[in-house]
Design a protein around this motif. Sequence first.
Motif, PDB file in Angstrom:
ATOM      1  N   GLN A 110      31.321 -21.100 -15.412  1.00 20.08           N
ATOM      2  CA  GLN A 110      29.979 -21.421 -14.932  1.00 20.08           C
ATOM      3  C   GLN A 110      30.048 -22.148 -13.587  1.00 20.08           C
ATOM      4  O   GLN A 110      29.177 -21.992 -12.741  1.00 20.08           O
ATOM      5  CB  GLN A 110      29.214 -22.243 -15.980  1.00 20.08           C
ATOM      6  N   ARG A 124      27.950 -28.617 -21.553  1.00 19.43           N
ATOM      7  CA  ARG A 124      26.619 -28.501 -20.981  1.00 19.43           C
ATOM      8  C   ARG A 124      26.191 -29.830 -20.339  1.00 19.43           C
ATOM      9  O   ARG A 124      25.667 -29.854 -19.233  1.00 19.43           O
ATOM     10  CB  ARG A 124      25.643 -28.125 -22.105  1.00 19.43           C
ATOM     11  N   GLN A 136      24.007 -16.874 -16.426  1.00 22.60           N
ATOM     12  CA  GLN A 136      24.981 -17.460 -17.349  1.00 22.60           C
ATOM     13  C   GLN A 136      26.362 -16.981 -16.938  1.00 22.60           C
ATOM     14  O   GLN A 136      26.513 -16.202 -16.017  1.00 22.60           O
ATOM     15  CB  GLN A 136      24.629 -17.077 -18.781  1.00 22.60           C
ATOM     16  N   GLU A 137      27.380 -17.476 -17.615  1.00 27.48           N
ATOM     17  CA  GLU A 137      28.745 -17.289 -17.121  1.00 27.48           C
ATOM     18  C   GLU A 137      29.158 -15.826 -16.911  1.00 27.48           C
ATOM     19  O   GLU A 137      30.071 -15.541 -16.173  1.00 27.48           O
ATOM     20  CB  GLU A 137      29.753 -17.965 -18.058  1.00 27.48           C
ATOM     21  N   TYR A 138      28.454 -14.899 -17.560  1.00 25.27           N
ATOM     22  CA  TYR A 138      28.832 -13.498 -17.391  1.00 25.27           C
ATOM     23  C   TYR A 138      28.370 -12.932 -16.048  1.00 25.27           C
ATOM     24  O   TYR A 138      28.496 -11.749 -15.799  1.00 25.27           O
ATOM     25  CB  TYR A 138      28.340 -12.648 -18.567  1.00 25.27           C
ATOM     26  N   THR A 186      14.345 -23.681 -18.674  1.00 25.62           N
ATOM     27  CA  THR A 186      15.019 -24.120 -19.892  1.00 25.62           C
ATOM     28  C   THR A 186      14.018 -24.204 -21.045  1.00 25.62           C
ATOM     29  O   THR A 186      12.819 -24.347 -20.821  1.00 25.62           O
ATOM     30  CB  THR A 186      15.716 -25.493 -19.689  1.00 25.62           C
ATOM     31  N   GLU A 198      30.306 -19.518 -11.047  1.00 25.86           N
ATOM     32  CA  GLU A 198      28.977 -18.921 -10.842  1.00 25.86           C
ATOM     33  C   GLU A 198      28.137 -19.803  -9.912  1.00 25.86           C
ATOM     34  O   GLU A 198      27.468 -19.307  -8.995  1.00 25.86           O
ATOM     35  CB  GLU A 198      28.311 -18.725 -12.208  1.00 25.86           C
ATOM     36  N   GLU A 230      18.243 -20.717 -17.634  1.00 26.83           N
ATOM     37  CA  GLU A 230      19.053 -21.225 -18.750  1.00 26.83           C
ATOM     38  C   GLU A 230      20.540 -21.036 -18.452  1.00 26.83           C
ATOM     39  O   GLU A 230      21.264 -20.444 -19.263  1.00 26.83           O
ATOM     40  CB  GLU A 230      18.663 -20.523 -20.056  1.00 26.83           C
ATOM     41  N   PRO A 231      21.024 -21.543 -17.317  1.00 20.01           N
ATOM     42  CA  PRO A 231      22.376 -21.203 -16.878  1.00 20.01           C
ATOM     43  C   PRO A 231      23.472 -21.796 -17.768  1.00 20.01           C
ATOM     44  O   PRO A 231      24.585 -21.288 -17.766  1.00 20.01           O
ATOM     45  CB  PRO A 231      22.458 -21.822 -15.473  1.00 20.01           C
ATOM     46  N   PHE A 232      23.141 -22.831 -18.528  1.00 20.73           N
ATOM     47  CA  PHE A 232      24.178 -23.467 -19.345  1.00 20.73           C
ATOM     48  C   PHE A 232      24.025 -23.125 -20.818  1.00 20.73           C
ATOM     49  O   PHE A 232      24.654 -23.722 -21.685  1.00 20.73           O
ATOM     50  CB  PHE A 232      24.159 -24.994 -19.142  1.00 20.73           C
ATOM     51  N   GLY A 233      23.173 -22.133 -21.095  1.00 19.27           N
ATOM     52  CA  GLY A 233      22.857 -21.784 -22.476  1.00 19.27           C
ATOM     53  C   GLY A 233      24.046 -21.308 -23.291  1.00 19.27           C
ATOM     54  O   GLY A 233      24.052 -21.451 -24.507  1.00 19.27           O
ATOM     55  N   ALA A 234      25.059 -20.756 -22.622  1.00 19.73           N
ATOM     56  CA  ALA A 234      26.199 -20.212 -23.366  1.00 19.73           C
ATOM     57  C   ALA A 234      27.309 -21.253 -23.555  1.00 19.73           C
ATOM     58  O   ALA A 234      28.329 -20.967 -24.168  1.00 19.73           O
ATOM     59  CB  ALA A 234      26.759 -18.989 -22.636  1.00 19.73           C
TER      60      ALA A 234
END
Length: 256
Positions: free
Chosen positions: A146, A175, A90-92, A197, A149, A165-169
């Motif tokens: 993202q 998304r 995820q974006e972090y 997902t 990333e 789940e890369p777009f979960g945030a």
Amino acid sequence: MTSANQEPAKVVFNGISKSFGRKGESLRVLEDINLEVQDGEFICLLGPSGCGKSTLLNIVAGFEESDAGSVTIDGEIVAGPNPQRVFVFQEYGIFPWASVWDNVALGLRHLSEQERAKIVEATISMVGLSGFEAAYPMELSGGMKQRVEVARALAVSPDVIYMDEPFGALDSLTRLGMRAEIVRIWQQEKKTILFVTHDVDESIQLADRIVVLTERPGRIADIVEVGLEHPRDLGSGEYGAIKNRLYDLLGVAHTI
Ligand SMILES: Nc1ncnc2c1ncn2[C@@H]1O[C@H](COP(=O)(O)OP(=O)(O)O)[C@@H](O)[C@H]1O
Ligand SMILES: [Mg+2]
């Protein structure tokens, strides 16, 4: 999936099982997962929260060991992480103290400055961030972070990409945009993607095949072939039929 003229599978899961020990008790998380993924395929692993999706992806990526079974990629058993196969977090996942350019360049230190610059520029352009090379993550929206990333992962020219789940945030509109982007990049780059997902729509929008997992311990309930051309019409009857099938497999009511 075994016709005579078919290429050997890229990624093979051979009877993966996994438990976690807890105060003398053992929590069975994955049970006998068998799957063959073809080179260039987009696979979604779909299942309820806690069914073992992340554990499975970590095993395939070599971050976690299975108790039984093995994973092979190009015929070789996975024994640990491999720099040719990248994880999109995820974006972090990106470094807040580095510019967009430096975040993308981080995995390319072994290259000459000239080669590195060429790849970084092309990758930043591919994810639609040209003009933001000097920006720092705090100056970017969630969707843009993202994209950084994704660029960081693509820059090393991986042959397999793992996405958990890369777009979960991200908010729901961003998304949707990111899903379209990832399909475009996948079509262009022909990478093998394993994408985790718990979102039924996300899996239908992205995947060639959807591997549906049961509740813990995760087993393969079924593998659903999507068979729709991109771009996919979210309002079509075929789309609805696949959605109903997935809800059935997940044991979820179709109507609320
Ligand atoms: N390192 C660990 N130690 C103990 N239990 C774990 C560990 N990792 C995951 N689990 C447990 O395994 C189950 C599956 O987790 P996970 O693979 O993260 O599921 P998912 O990604 O499908 O939500 C959960 O019950 C979780 O608490
Ligand atoms: Mg998870």
